[in-house]
Design a protein around this motif. Structure first.
Motif, PDB file in Angstrom:
ATOM      1  N   ALA A  36       0.852  -1.191   0.000  1.00 53.30           N
ATOM      2  CA  ALA A  36       0.000   0.000   0.000  1.00 53.30           C
ATOM      3  C   ALA A  36       0.886   1.239   0.000  1.00 53.30           C
ATOM      4  N   GLY A  37       0.479   2.251  -0.753  1.00 52.88           N
ATOM      5  CA  GLY A  37       1.258   3.477  -0.826  1.00 52.88           C
ATOM      6  C   GLY A  37       2.373   3.361  -1.846  1.00 52.88           C
ATOM      7  N   GLU A  38       3.213   4.395  -1.885  1.00 56.80           N
ATOM      8  CA  GLU A  38       4.303   4.425  -2.855  1.00 56.80           C
ATOM      9  C   GLU A  38       5.587   3.789  -2.356  1.00 56.80           C
ATOM     10  N   ALA A  39       5.753   3.648  -1.045  1.00 53.79           N
ATOM     11  CA  ALA A  39       6.989   3.090  -0.502  1.00 53.79           C
ATOM     12  C   ALA A  39       6.711   2.472   0.854  1.00 53.79           C
ATOM     13  N   ILE A 132       7.480   2.027  -5.311  1.00 53.61           N
ATOM     14  CA  ILE A 132       6.838   1.917  -6.618  1.00 53.61           C
ATOM     15  C   ILE A 132       6.111   3.239  -6.860  1.00 53.61           C
ATOM     16  N   VAL A 133       6.666   4.049  -7.757  1.00 53.23           N
ATOM     17  CA  VAL A 133       6.167   5.409  -7.971  1.00 53.23           C
ATOM     18  C   VAL A 133       5.488   5.495  -9.337  1.00 53.23           C
ATOM     19  N   PRO A 134       4.205   5.838  -9.354  1.00 54.78           N
ATOM     20  CA  PRO A 134       3.528   5.985 -10.648  1.00 54.78           C
ATOM     21  C   PRO A 134       4.044   7.204 -11.397  1.00 54.78           C
ATOM     22  N   ASP A 135       4.075   7.099 -12.720  1.00 52.99           N
ATOM     23  CA  ASP A 135       4.456   8.220 -13.564  1.00 52.99           C
ATOM     24  C   ASP A 135       3.220   8.651 -14.355  1.00 52.99           C
ATOM     25  N   LYS A 136       2.925   7.969 -15.444  1.00 58.57           N
ATOM     26  CA  LYS A 136       1.749   8.303 -16.249  1.00 58.57           C
ATOM     27  C   LYS A 136       0.552   7.421 -15.907  1.00 58.57           C
ATOM     28  N   ALA A 137       0.684   6.536 -14.955  1.00 59.22           N
ATOM     29  CA  ALA A 137      -0.374   5.582 -14.624  1.00 59.22           C
ATOM     30  C   ALA A 137      -0.948   5.852 -13.240  1.00 59.22           C
ATOM     31  N   ARG A 138      -2.124   5.277 -13.014  1.00 62.53           N
ATOM     32  CA  ARG A 138      -2.721   5.261 -11.674  1.00 62.53           C
ATOM     33  C   ARG A 138      -2.690   3.810 -11.218  1.00 62.53           C
ATOM     34  N   ILE A 139      -1.921   3.536 -10.185  1.00 64.91           N
ATOM     35  CA  ILE A 139      -1.749   2.175  -9.697  1.00 64.91           C
ATOM     36  C   ILE A 139      -2.928   1.799  -8.809  1.00 64.91           C
TER      37      ILE A 139
END
Length: 180
Positions: A36-39, A132-139
């Motif tokens: 859950a979350g980016e890190a 895990i960092v989104p760039d152009k996507a929504r995870i």
């Protein structure tokens, strides 16, 4: 003789597909961490050398608007540490998606990647640190799974599959040129 190129292409694709499937599903899953979350960091997991060889896999489901060209969906960085802050492995990468025409397309995709095949050096408690960092996507979801007693990549079968596929394509092209 007319069916030989098609047969070689199908055999090549079959071998390549089987090798890829076997590589990602061999062994037995011993842990799955929903992230859950980016890190963050996973719970501690007890590992021992009798589980070798091990493989870590990353699964990410995401939504992305695909436009012409290539777009980075997300970047990832994963590190496993063991007893005494011993670094077992680090892995970094990114998921890219490509669209050839200019028509926008919204897509939901799942990326399943082999992060690393590794050996547990000593018995003890291990931890995965991840980003895990989104760039152009929504995870929408992400997970890391660990598999034990996995098989290595079957390179001879992979080479045979690529050779069959390549030979089939060459024979097909040669056959078409002769008929023109």
């Amino acid at each position: 003789m007319r069916k030989l190129p098609v047969l070689l292409i199908l055999v090549g694709l079959g071998l390549i597909g089987w090798v890829g499937y076997d590589y990602t599903t061999s062994g037995e899953e011993i842990a799955r961490f929903e992230l859950a979350g980016e890190a963050g960091s996973t719970d501690l997991i007890s590992l021992e050398p009798s589980l070798n060889s091990m493989r870590a896999l990353l699964s990410v489901t995401y939504e992305i608007e695909l436009l012409a060209g290539s777009a980075t969906a997300f970047d990832y960085s994963i590190m496993m540490t063991g007893p005494g802050s011993l670094t077992v492995f680090t892995a970094e990468g990114q998921q890219r998606d490509k669209r050839d025409d200019n028509t926008p397309e919204y897509a939901t995709k799942t990326s399943e990647q082999v992060i690393k095949t590794f050996a547990v050096p000593a018995p003890g408690e291990y931890l995965l640190d991840w980003r895990i960092v989104p760039d152009k996507a929504r995870i929408t979801s992400r997970s890391i799974s660990l598999r034990r007693n996995v098989e290595p990549l079957r390179i001879p079968y992979l080479i045979a599959g690529v050779a069959c596929f390549g030979l089939g394509v060459l024979l097909l092209i040669r056959k078409r040129r002769k008929s023109i």
